[in-house]
Design a protein around this motif. Structure first.
Motif, short mmCIF file in Angstrom:
data_model
loop_
_atom_site.label_atom_id
_atom_site.label_comp_id
_atom_site.label_asym_id
_atom_site.label_seq_id
_atom_site.Cartn_x
_atom_site.Cartn_y
_atom_site.Cartn_z
N VAL A 46 0.83 -1.21 0.00
CA VAL A 46 0.00 0.00 0.00
C VAL A 46 0.87 1.26 0.00
CG1 VAL A 46 -1.87 -1.21 1.20
CG2 VAL A 46 -0.20 0.11 2.53
N ALA A 47 0.22 2.39 -0.33
CA ALA A 47 0.94 3.66 -0.44
C ALA A 47 0.59 4.64 0.67
CB ALA A 47 0.66 4.30 -1.80
N TYR A 48 -0.41 4.30 1.46
CA TYR A 48 -0.86 5.21 2.52
C TYR A 48 -1.00 4.46 3.84
CZ TYR A 48 -2.10 8.45 -1.25
OH TYR A 48 -2.06 9.28 -2.34
N GLU A 49 -0.84 5.21 4.92
CA GLU A 49 -1.06 4.64 6.25
C GLU A 49 -2.56 4.45 6.49
OE1 GLU A 49 0.80 7.49 8.76
OE2 GLU A 49 2.85 6.82 8.29
N GLY A 50 -2.88 3.61 7.47
CA GLY A 50 -4.27 3.42 7.86
C GLY A 50 -5.07 2.50 6.96
N MET A 65 1.96 -4.15 3.74
CA MET A 65 3.31 -3.61 3.74
C MET A 65 3.26 -2.22 3.12
SD MET A 65 6.75 -5.28 2.15
CE MET A 65 8.35 -4.54 2.44
N LEU A 66 3.75 -1.23 3.84
CA LEU A 66 3.74 0.15 3.35
C LEU A 66 4.95 0.35 2.43
CD1 LEU A 66 2.26 2.89 3.60
CD2 LEU A 66 3.77 3.42 5.52
N THR A 67 4.69 0.47 1.14
CA THR A 67 5.76 0.53 0.15
C THR A 67 5.76 1.81 -0.69
OG1 THR A 67 4.40 -0.56 -1.54
CG2 THR A 67 5.75 -1.98 -0.11
#
Length: 371
Positions: free
Chosen positions: A148-152, A163-165
C-alpha cells in the motif's frame, strides 16, 4: 541451476494502474534479468498498447467494469464477460505456470488473480489509493502480501499482510542531467518566469480545460507561463476555441506529454487530478501542487488521495465544481509565491517513498521462494 522466475502481472484501464505495473516488472528484471514476465489486461484498454511498448507480452481479456448503480441489468453481461475472462486467465496461467501473480487493480486483475488463487499461485496486490478499490478489497482475503501507499489501510485489508511501500513511479523522472533551462526551452518558455504545468491525465479533464479557456485574458496578463496538456479527447476542441479567442503567447498547448520528466522540471507548480500515481510522482519530485479530484471515480477515492496531502500542508485542493472560477487565479497567485511553493513542495517530499518498485519486486521474489 536455479529455476527461472515466472511472474504474471495484471491490471490496467488507466495510466494510474499501468505505470506502476510496468515499473514493478522492470524492477523484477533489474533484480533477476532472466525472469519471465507476462501481463494480462482488458481488451480495448490502453494497457494493450502501453505494455507491449514497454517490451512485455500481454494477453487480452474481454473483461470490463461493473455499471453503476450495481443493480443495472447490463451487469448481467458484465458478469458473463468476467467468467469468460477468468476462464481465459486460468488457461493462460496453466500454460505459463507463474510462481507469483501480481495485481495492481483494474478490471483484468480480479479475473486473473482469482484464477491464480484457484491453482495455488501466491498473490501480491498493490493498492495505489488511500481508499481501496473494489477489486483489491475483494482479493484481499486471498492475497499473501498487500503493498500500500498510505497509512491506515488496515480499515480495508488484513493488517498482518499489509506492507507500506508507496507507489512505483515512471522510470526517468529523477533524471539528474535535466536542467530547468533545457526543459523550458523544449516547451518554448522562459526559464526565469514562473511556470505552471496543468495535466488532466492522458485522456484529459474537461473541467480543467474549461478552467484555462475561461481565463485566457487573465493568463495572458499574469506574467506566468503555462504548459497545458489537454488530453487526446479534448485537443481538437481546445484548438478550435483558441483560434476563436486567440492563444496567449505564454501558453504552450499539447495533447500529450511523452516525457513528463521534462515538463516537471520546467514547472514551478503542478495542477493535476489526484490520481495515486500522479501524487506519488509529485511527492518524489517535491513539487508543490494544486489537486483537482475527479468526481467520476469509484468511492470518490481521488478526494481521499488529495486530502492525505492537504492535511499535511503538502498540496492545495480545489473541488471540480469550483475549478472553472478558482483554479487559474489560485494557480497564478501561488506561482508567484516562492516561499509558499517551497513550503508545500518540501512537505510533499517528506511524504515520498523511494525505490517503491524495487521494494515490491523484492517481495514478489520472496513469495516465489516461499512457494
Amino acid at each position: 541451476m536455479m529455476k527461472r522466475l515466472r511472474v504474471i502481472i495484471s491490471g490496467g484501464g488507466t495510466g494510474g494502474h499501468i505505470f506502476p505495473a510496468v515499473s514493478i516488472a522492470n524492477a523484477i528484471r533489474e533484480l533477476q534479468p532472466e525472469a519471465e514476465i507476462l501481463f494480462t489486461g482488458a481488451e480495448g484498454r490502453m494497457e494493450m498498447q502501453r505494455v507491449p511498448a514497454a517490451g512485455y507480452k500481454i494477453v487480452g481479456l474481454p473483461v470490463r467494469g461493473l455499471l453503476r448503480p450495481l443493480w443495472r441489468i447490463g451487469n448481467i453481461k458484465v458478469l458473463i464477460d468476467f467468467y469468460k475472462s477468468k476462464k481465459i486467465a486460468l488457461k493462460t496461467i496453466k500454460e505459463f505456470k507463474p510462481d507469483v501473480a501480481v495485481g495492481v487493480g483494474g478490471y483484468a486483475s480480479s479475473a486473473t488473480l482469482n484464477a491464480a488463487h484457484e491453482v495455488g499461485v501466491p498473490l501480491l496486490i498493490q493498492e495505489q489509493n488511500s481508499f481501496a478499490g473494489l477489486t483489491n478489497k475483494t482479493l484481499a482475503k486471498k492475497a499473501d502480501r498487500i503493498c500500500v501507499a498510505y497509512e491506515g489501510m488496515e480499515r480495508f485489508f488484513p493488517k498482518e499482510r499489509i506492507m507500506l511501500t508507496g507507489n512505483p513511479v515512471r522510470q526517468g523522472l529523477l533524471d539528474p542531467t535535466l536542467t530547468k533551462t533545457e526543459s523550458s526551452a523544449i516547451f518554448q518558455l522562459d526559464p526565469d518566469l514562473p511556470t505552471i504545468l496543468l495535466i488532466g491525465g492522458s485522456l484529459g479533464a474537461r473541467t480543467m480545460n474549461e478552467s484555462v479557456l475561461g481565463n485566457l485574458k487573465l493568463i495572458a496578463q499574469s506574467g506566468v507561463q503555462l504548459i497545458w496538456q489537454t488530453g487526446a479527447n479534448y485537443f481538437e476542441k481546445v484548438q478550435e476555441r483558441l483560434e476563436q479567442y486567440g492563444k496567449p503567447k505564454n501558453i504552450y498547448v499539447t495533447d500529450f506529454i511523452s516525457r513528463m520528466e521534462q515538463a516537471y522540471k520546467a514547472a514551478d507548480i503542478v495542477v493535476s487530478r489526484a490520481g495515486a500515481s500522479s501524487i506519488s510522482e509529485l511527492c518524489l519530485l517535491g513539487k508543490p501542487s494544486i489537486l483537482v479530484p475527479s468526481p467520476n471515480v469509484a468511492e470518490d477515492h481521488q478526494t481521499h488521495n488529495a486530502m492525505a496531502l492537504v492535511k499535511k500542508n503538502a498540496a492545495v485542493m480545489i473541488k471540480d465544481e469550483d475549478a472553472v472560477k478558482q483554479l487559474m487565479p489560485t494557480a497564478i497567485r501561488m506561482a508567484n509565491d516562492k516561499e509558499r511553493l517551497k513550503e508545500i513542495g518540501g512537505n510533499a517530499y517528506k511524504m515520498a517513498f523511494k525505490d517503491s518498485a524495487l521494494v515490491i519486486a523484492t517481495e514478489v521474489i520472496k513469495l516465489a521462494k516461499g512457494k
